[in-house]
Design a protein around this motif. Structure first.
Motif, short mmCIF file in Angstrom:
data_model
loop_
_atom_site.label_atom_id
_atom_site.label_comp_id
_atom_site.label_asym_id
_atom_site.label_seq_id
_atom_site.Cartn_x
_atom_site.Cartn_y
_atom_site.Cartn_z
N PRO A 1 6.87 -68.28 53.38
CA PRO A 1 5.84 -69.30 53.64
C PRO A 1 4.59 -69.08 52.80
N GLN B 1 3.94 -72.05 50.31
CA GLN B 1 2.92 -72.98 50.82
C GLN B 1 1.51 -72.40 50.83
N ARG C 1 -1.99 -78.01 46.60
CA ARG C 1 -2.31 -78.45 47.96
C ARG C 1 -2.07 -79.96 48.11
N GLY D 1 8.18 -85.04 53.35
CA GLY D 1 7.82 -84.17 54.48
C GLY D 1 6.34 -83.85 54.53
N ALA D 2 5.59 -84.19 53.45
CA ALA D 2 4.14 -83.92 53.45
C ALA D 2 3.51 -84.66 54.64
N PRO D 3 2.52 -84.10 55.32
CA PRO D 3 1.79 -82.88 54.98
C PRO D 3 2.42 -81.59 55.50
N HIS D 4 3.63 -81.67 56.04
CA HIS D 4 4.26 -80.44 56.52
C HIS D 4 5.67 -80.34 55.95
N SER E 1 -1.84 -66.72 52.24
CA SER E 1 -1.56 -67.78 53.21
C SER E 1 -2.84 -68.58 53.46
N GLN F 1 1.70 -80.60 48.29
CA GLN F 1 2.23 -80.22 49.61
C GLN F 1 1.70 -81.14 50.70
N GLY F 2 0.47 -81.63 50.53
CA GLY F 2 -0.17 -82.39 51.59
C GLY F 2 0.08 -83.88 51.54
N LYS G 1 9.18 -79.00 54.60
CA LYS G 1 9.97 -77.85 55.08
C LYS G 1 10.01 -76.75 54.03
#
Ligand code: DGJ
Length: 740
Positions: A632, A636, A319, A328-331, A661, A322-323, A333
């Motif tokens: 996804p 993620q 987390r 591109g963190a927190p989103h 998810s 990714q965050g 690709k």
């Protein structure tokens, strides 16, 4: 029975509460007690200044909500003439001085010959931005103006504490740092019961092996002396508390470094059973001269704690990556499905050959087509060409444009392989600039894979490297670089600078590598990059700040991959892990088995599609389509290791992993049977992380492999379990659970 909306809102509340707890980050200073309490999501960390003015670790563990309950630090008396307070005090950042015998964070030599450093507290200040809060504690040597800043940073919504240090020479003479760690983490002393240490080791084509052993009195050292992160060990550790129960329960302290050069982590238990983890630059062959006014900053050392076992420790790191960490963190690709022909064609690339593969790849649903090694210079094999980054006219008579255009027409984006830090002696670049290779003048230049390293620490080499990469990306429509690095250092000389500065190569090289990547990314914001080093030789949180994905291993055998991926995901997110389906180099395994294993990361295909039968094409196409429906969730979502594959200490014939998810609405389970002994039926698999009260419907990849109801509540799947029917050798399946 409560209505669905009541149940869902209860689950949403629970999820919200968890999110709130994890988002409660703060750094509080209590001047009366001279101590700091850091709330880092689900854990608390505290340190304080004692009567000697030393900074002591006070607490690291489950969250303590009332900060006032944590008491001031007090100096420890001498235990014995042989165990002085410098050694027995759990110092936050221990300099080598005053009789320190445990692992130091700092060791220095002053110009006049003094080698004793003792740090005392000076002051503190804090800063914050929209998503983080940072504490800077200033320490200073008791006699000379050598100043050390200790940094602590927490991020909103994350249960990770980032620590690093900066050492400043404010004296009027040179100072040489022989050891400069990022931080030391002290664990609670749990009587005579030992922590269980976990760390990752490997070798080329055999990375990510999870080692586990009780941490006894003494030290367990993991490190790289190679100039880069290395395939042999990874800068990650985890220590399970003695009362840890299983994968999902029990206390785990864990951490990882963000550095792509030589590094070291020492896990030690002193004779007083004090457990300390010290990590940062590797002190081996280290020597960093600081002229008056100069400073050195150490790499970040990230740490965390959970009561949720090794599984939750991994998810916290996933987390966080990714965050906060990855581009591109927190989103970030989603990773596209990629095709790369390296294992199929090796250096034998050509316009027509690559185009033929591209036409087939697109039929399978591939979204990115990558040309690997062999497209440039006089590159027929690994003996020549590295360094000469012009298109090989025999292989691509019309340049790259026709291939790139056609790949785009087919609807895929285009990527290309580069190895910017290396040079073959048989290259125009080396003939022109032999002095650019890392070496000690007059000594042998040891080659690995017939190549030498370019000294990126040199500003001219850095500039040259940036320029040709910028040209390549500016002049061609390139969306992606696979950035390779296929050997480690030998003879790490740098004779262009004074002898006193030559060992700075260990730091300057990596910082310049980062600078090239940062500059390239800033100029080409759409460019994506993969970090590869003959497999998983450069995977760490330093490189991951600059690359979207990494190549975990050159070993693409699906069964070996299960254990490679198991080790990898202890430290890194599945979403950054490239996973290829290849032609089963070491052992024959069914295509479906290979696909399902590769679906547990960022799916790619590396098989020779010219040899695929129509049936293989159709199977592959269906499986790529299935992957896209779960991508996804895998890349993620939250990962649960339900049945571990073979690990060094524990062979296994089965493996199963689940991904859920973030909102709990969807899960996917992958299950494998390597070899069925005695006709044993496949065991029930209890799932994790579902909404216990919600109804989940199953969408199996193959209904014939499932012996479970089509739908049931989350608590049924978590307590009763899923029943697969897997048989024979290399059987595998997957099922999706969708919340109704
Ligand atoms: C090592 C990488 O790991 C492989 O995937 C491939 O790119 C080769 N290098 C090319 O030389």
């Amino acid at each position: 029975m409560p209505s669905r909306s009541v149940v869902s809102s209860a689950f949403a509340l629970a999820a919200l509460f968890t999110a709130y707890a994890a988002s409660a980050q703060s750094i509080e200073y209590r001047p009366d007690a001279k101590l700091w309490v850091i709330q880092a999501g689900n854990f608390t960390y505290a340190m304080g200044v004692d009567e000697r003015n030393w900074l002591q670790s006070l607490y690291w563990g489950p969250r303590i909500d009332r900060a006032g309950d944590i008491r001031a630090a007090h100096s420890l008396p001498e235990r014995a003439a042989f165990d002085l307070p410098s050694t027995t005090t759990p110092q936050e950042y221990a300099a080598w001085g005053a009789g320190l015998y445990t692992e130091p964070d700092l060791k220095a030599i002053f110009a006049g010959g003094n080698r004793d450093v003792v740090l005392e507290y000076v002051d503190q200040h804090q800063t914050h931005d929209s998503n983080s809060q940072t504490l800077d504690i200033t320490m200073r040597d008791i006699k000379q103006p050598v100043v050390v800043h200790l940094f602590y940073r927490v991020y909103t919504g994350q249960s990770v504490l980032e620590r690093w240090s900066t050492i400043e020479n404010q004296t009027k003479e040179d100072l040489v740092l022989e050891d400069a760690a990022s931080a030391t983490w002290s664990l609670p002393n749990l009587e005579n019961r030992n922590y269980r240490a976990h760390w990752l080791t490997g070798r080329w084509a055999g990375e990510w092996q999870l080692q586990s052993a009780s941490l006894e009195v003494g030290s367990q050292v993991i490190e790289s002396r190679r100039g880069s992160t290395g395939n042999q060990a990874n800068p990650w550790f985890a220590l399970e508390g003695p009362d840890a129960a299983d994968e999902e329960h029990g206390p785990v302290y864990f951490g990882e470094l963000g550095w792509s050069g030589s590094w070291r982590i020492t896990m030690e238990q002193s004779s007083f059973h004090q457990v300390r983890i010290t990590g940062g630059y590797n002190p081996f062959d280290f020597g960093y001269r600081l002229a008056p006014g100069e400073s050195l900053t150490t790499p970040p050392f990230y740490g965390g704690f959970t009561d949720g076992g090794m599984g939750e420790a991994s998810r916290i790191l996933h987390r966080f990556q990714q965050g906060v960490i990855i581009p591109g963190a927190p989103h970030p690709k989603l990773r596209p499905v990629l095709y790369n022909s390296w294992e199929a064609t090796e250096f034998n690339v050509s316009e027509s050959g690559q185009l033929a593969l591209a036409e087939k790849a697109v039929q399978l649903g591939v979204e990115r087509f990558v040309i690997d090694d062999g497209w440039f210079g006089q590159r027929k094999d690994d003996h020549a060409g590295l360094g000469d980054w012009y298109v090989n006219k025999e292989k691509f008579p019309n340049g790259l444009k026709p291939v790139i255009d056609r790949v785009h027409q087919l609807g895929m984006d285009f990527g290309i392989w580069v190895e910017p830090e290396m040079v073959n002696p048989d290259s125009d670049l080396y003939r022109k600039h032999p002095e650019w290779a890392i070496n000690f003048p007059g000594r042998p230049r040891t080659e690995g894979r017939n190549q030498l390293l370019l000294n990126l620490a040199r500003p001219d080499v850095m500039e040259y490297t940036y320029r040709w990469l910028d040209d390549l990306v500016s002049n061609n429509d390139i969306n992606f670089l696979k950035w390779d690095y296929n050997r480690n250092w030998a003879e790490p000389g740098w004779d262009a600078v004074p002898v006193a500065d030559q060992k700075k190569i260990y730091v300057a090289y990596v910082n310049n590598l980062y600078a090239i990547l940062d500059r390239l990314r800033a100029k080409h914001p759409k460019l994506e990059i993969e970090s590869c080093s003959g497999g998983g030789g450069r995977v760490d949180l330093g490189i991951l700040r600059r690359t979207e994905e990494v190549w975990p291993s050159d070993n693409t055998d699906a069964l070996d991959r299960l254990s490679i991926q198991d080790g990898f995901t202890h430290a890194y997110a599945p979403g950054v892990m490239m996973a290829w389906v290849t032609d089963a180099p070491h052992r024959k395994t069914p295509l479906k088995f290979r696909f399902l294993v590769a679906m547990e990361g960022s799916l790619a295909i590396g098989a020779n599609l010219n040899n695929f039968t129509p049936e293989d094409m159709s199977t592959a196409k269906d499986l790529v389509a299935f992957y896209k429906t779960v991508r996804p969730t895998v890349q993620q979502g939250l990962q649960y290791r339900l049945i571990a594959p073979s690990r060094p200490a524990a062979p296994s014939e089965r493996a199963a992993t689940e991904y859920v998810s973030a909102d709990g609405a969807r899960a996917v389970v992958f299950a494998y049977l390597h070899s069925q002994n005695f006709g044993d039926p496949y065991p029930l698999i209890r799932l994790e992380g579902l909404d216990p009260k919600a109804l989940y419907r199953l969408r199996p990849l193959d209904p014939n492999q499932l012996r479970s109801p089509q739908e049931a509540g989350g608590s049924y799947w978590m307590h009763h379990g899923l029943q697969f029917d897997l048989r024979g050798d290399y059987d595998s399946t997957a099922v999706v659970l969708e919340r109704q």
